[in-house]
Design a protein around this motif. Structure first.
Motif, PDB file in Angstrom:
ATOM      1  N   ALA A  67       8.619   2.378   1.503  1.00  0.00           N
ATOM      2  CA  ALA A  67       7.530   3.113   2.159  1.00  0.00           C
ATOM      3  C   ALA A  67       6.174   2.742   1.564  1.00  0.00           C
ATOM      4  O   ALA A  67       5.187   2.575   2.301  1.00  0.00           O
ATOM      5  CB  ALA A  67       7.768   4.621   2.050  1.00  0.00           C
ATOM      6  N   ILE A  68       6.111   2.585   0.258  1.00  0.00           N
ATOM      7  CA  ILE A  68       4.846   2.202  -0.385  1.00  0.00           C
ATOM      8  C   ILE A  68       4.465   0.781   0.015  1.00  0.00           C
ATOM      9  O   ILE A  68       3.312   0.500   0.348  1.00  0.00           O
ATOM     10  CB  ILE A  68       4.937   2.346  -1.917  1.00  0.00           C
ATOM     11  N   ARG A  69       5.434  -0.124   0.010  1.00  0.00           N
ATOM     12  CA  ARG A  69       5.149  -1.512   0.398  1.00  0.00           C
ATOM     13  C   ARG A  69       4.651  -1.605   1.840  1.00  0.00           C
ATOM     14  O   ARG A  69       3.788  -2.423   2.156  1.00  0.00           O
ATOM     15  CB  ARG A  69       6.390  -2.380   0.219  1.00  0.00           C
ATOM     16  N   ALA A  70       5.190  -0.773   2.713  1.00  0.00           N
ATOM     17  CA  ALA A  70       4.806  -0.800   4.137  1.00  0.00           C
ATOM     18  C   ALA A  70       3.429  -0.199   4.374  1.00  0.00           C
ATOM     19  O   ALA A  70       2.803  -0.464   5.403  1.00  0.00           O
ATOM     20  CB  ALA A  70       5.850  -0.057   4.970  1.00  0.00           C
ATOM     21  N   ALA A  71       2.948   0.595   3.430  1.00  0.00           N
ATOM     22  CA  ALA A  71       1.649   1.259   3.586  1.00  0.00           C
ATOM     23  C   ALA A  71       0.512   0.358   3.114  1.00  0.00           C
ATOM     24  O   ALA A  71       0.686  -0.461   2.213  1.00  0.00           O
ATOM     25  CB  ALA A  71       1.641   2.563   2.786  1.00  0.00           C
ATOM     26  N   ASP A  72      -0.648   0.556   3.725  1.00  0.00           N
ATOM     27  CA  ASP A  72      -1.850  -0.152   3.295  1.00  0.00           C
ATOM     28  C   ASP A  72      -2.470   0.516   2.074  1.00  0.00           C
ATOM     29  O   ASP A  72      -3.201  -0.131   1.313  1.00  0.00           O
ATOM     30  CB  ASP A  72      -2.876  -0.175   4.433  1.00  0.00           C
ATOM     31  N   ALA A  73      -2.187   1.814   1.899  1.00  0.00           N
ATOM     32  CA  ALA A  73      -2.779   2.583   0.803  1.00  0.00           C
ATOM     33  C   ALA A  73      -1.944   3.835   0.572  1.00  0.00           C
ATOM     34  O   ALA A  73      -1.081   4.171   1.391  1.00  0.00           O
ATOM     35  CB  ALA A  73      -4.218   2.979   1.148  1.00  0.00           C
ATOM     36  N   VAL A  74      -2.220   4.515  -0.539  1.00  0.00           N
ATOM     37  CA  VAL A  74      -1.558   5.784  -0.821  1.00  0.00           C
ATOM     38  C   VAL A  74      -2.607   6.871  -1.055  1.00  0.00           C
ATOM     39  O   VAL A  74      -3.701   6.606  -1.550  1.00  0.00           O
ATOM     40  CB  VAL A  74      -0.584   5.715  -2.028  1.00  0.00           C
ATOM     41  N   LEU A  75      -2.231   8.073  -0.657  1.00  0.00           N
ATOM     42  CA  LEU A  75      -3.049   9.262  -0.896  1.00  0.00           C
ATOM     43  C   LEU A  75      -2.254  10.158  -1.826  1.00  0.00           C
ATOM     44  O   LEU A  75      -1.146  10.576  -1.498  1.00  0.00           O
ATOM     45  CB  LEU A  75      -3.356   9.977   0.417  1.00  0.00           C
ATOM     46  N   TRP A  95       8.800   6.218 -10.926  1.00  0.00           N
ATOM     47  CA  TRP A  95       9.756   5.408 -10.167  1.00  0.00           C
ATOM     48  C   TRP A  95       9.047   4.255  -9.457  1.00  0.00           C
ATOM     49  O   TRP A  95       9.555   3.132  -9.424  1.00  0.00           O
ATOM     50  CB  TRP A  95      10.502   6.257  -9.144  1.00  0.00           C
ATOM     51  N   ALA A  96       7.894   4.517  -8.872  1.00  0.00           N
ATOM     52  CA  ALA A  96       7.201   3.505  -8.070  1.00  0.00           C
ATOM     53  C   ALA A  96       6.471   2.473  -8.923  1.00  0.00           C
ATOM     54  O   ALA A  96       5.933   1.505  -8.406  1.00  0.00           O
ATOM     55  CB  ALA A  96       6.236   4.177  -7.108  1.00  0.00           C
ATOM     56  N   SER A  97       6.482   2.665 -10.223  1.00  0.00           N
ATOM     57  CA  SER A  97       5.850   1.690 -11.117  1.00  0.00           C
ATOM     58  C   SER A  97       6.883   0.772 -11.762  1.00  0.00           C
ATOM     59  O   SER A  97       6.552  -0.027 -12.625  1.00  0.00           O
ATOM     60  CB  SER A  97       5.060   2.417 -12.212  1.00  0.00           C
ATOM     61  N   ARG A  98       8.125   0.881 -11.337  1.00  0.00           N
ATOM     62  CA  ARG A  98       9.209   0.098 -11.935  1.00  0.00           C
ATOM     63  C   ARG A  98       9.716  -0.966 -10.975  1.00  0.00           C
ATOM     64  O   ARG A  98       9.495  -0.913  -9.780  1.00  0.00           O
ATOM     65  CB  ARG A  98      10.381   1.023 -12.324  1.00  0.00           C
ATOM     66  N   GLY A  99      10.425  -1.924 -11.542  1.00  0.00           N
ATOM     67  CA  GLY A  99      11.019  -3.002 -10.766  1.00  0.00           C
ATOM     68  C   GLY A  99      10.320  -4.315 -11.043  1.00  0.00           C
ATOM     69  O   GLY A  99       9.281  -4.363 -11.719  1.00  0.00           O
ATOM     70  N   SER A 100      10.870  -5.393 -10.531  1.00  0.00           N
ATOM     71  CA  SER A 100      10.291  -6.715 -10.769  1.00  0.00           C
ATOM     72  C   SER A 100       8.944  -6.871 -10.058  1.00  0.00           C
ATOM     73  O   SER A 100       8.104  -7.646 -10.479  1.00  0.00           O
ATOM     74  CB  SER A 100      11.263  -7.805 -10.323  1.00  0.00           C
ATOM     75  N   SER A 101       8.753  -6.127  -8.989  1.00  0.00           N
ATOM     76  CA  SER A 101       7.488  -6.132  -8.257  1.00  0.00           C
ATOM     77  C   SER A 101       7.137  -4.685  -7.913  1.00  0.00           C
ATOM     78  O   SER A 101       7.396  -4.211  -6.809  1.00  0.00           O
ATOM     79  CB  SER A 101       7.641  -6.964  -6.980  1.00  0.00           C
ATOM     80  N   PRO A 102       6.564  -3.958  -8.889  1.00  0.00           N
ATOM     81  CA  PRO A 102       6.277  -2.534  -8.656  1.00  0.00           C
ATOM     82  C   PRO A 102       5.369  -2.339  -7.436  1.00  0.00           C
ATOM     83  O   PRO A 102       4.301  -2.940  -7.364  1.00  0.00           O
ATOM     84  CB  PRO A 102       5.578  -2.084  -9.934  1.00  0.00           C
TER      85      PRO A 102
END
Length: 188
Positions: A67-75, A95-102
């Motif tokens: 969902a974050i990757r699909a979004a242009d921005a976050v609120l 959680w969203a700051s983890r992974g090989s490509s956060p």
């Protein structure tokens, strides 16, 4: 403005949350072409490095990343709990700051919040700014939307009625649209 997807992370699970109402106000006041959707943070497990180190994240975390990757921005919408960001929102950001490509790294963002307290969400947003800096997320610098005494700023149906708060929220969303457009021009 071209179509723009914004993912809202609402840091309160309370059914009648002022920050959920603030999200609805943002949907109402968003610039033409901006579409806001909220991710249900109640679905996420508590952050656990053992789960992070597993071959695959838990399914709700994978869904958040997509969902974050699909979004242009976050609120980012957070109440203020004990002078800081809500645990629910902090968990999602971890959680969203983890992974090989956060997925949050470099993602344009804006922050706002509502609280029944006298200082609104000033201290929580100060912490959010620090978190966003650590994640290299460009954040709209102003206006700050720190809705204090939220009980008096929303009507019985949940609509944000305070004109100054509405004005600042609208300006914040316009600033987010500008930030997304600027970053897309830089990427070309």
């Amino acid at each position: 403005m071209k179509s723009m997807q914004v993912l809202a992370l609402v840091g309160s699970l309370r059914k009648d949350s002022y920050n959920r109402k603030l999200f609805e106000a943002a949907r109402e006041l968003a610039p033409r072409g901006m579409k806001l959707e909220a991710f249900d943070l109640a679905l996420l497990p508590l952050y656990n490095a053992d789960l992070h180190d597993a071959a695959q994240f838990p399914e709700p975390v994978e869904r958040l990343h997509r969902a974050i990757r699909a979004a242009d921005a976050v609120l980012l919408l957070s109440p203020e709990y004990n002078h800081s960001v809500s645990g629910v929102l902090k968990n999602a950001l971890d959680w969203a700051s983890r992974g090989s490509s956060p997925p949050l790294q470099g993602k344009p963002a804006a922050a706002a919040g509502a609280s029944t307290g006298m200082v609104g969400t000033a201290r929580a947003q100060m912490h959010l700014r620090e978190i966003c800096a650590a994640l290299e997320m460009p954040l709209v610098p102003s206006p700050e939307v720190l809705i204090a005494n939220a009980k008096q700023k929303f009507d019985a149906s949940g609509r944000l009625t305070d004109e100054n708060s509405r004005k600042f929220l609208k300006e914040l969303l316009e600033g987010l649209a500008e930030l997304v457009q600027e970053r897309s021009l830089v990427k070309r």
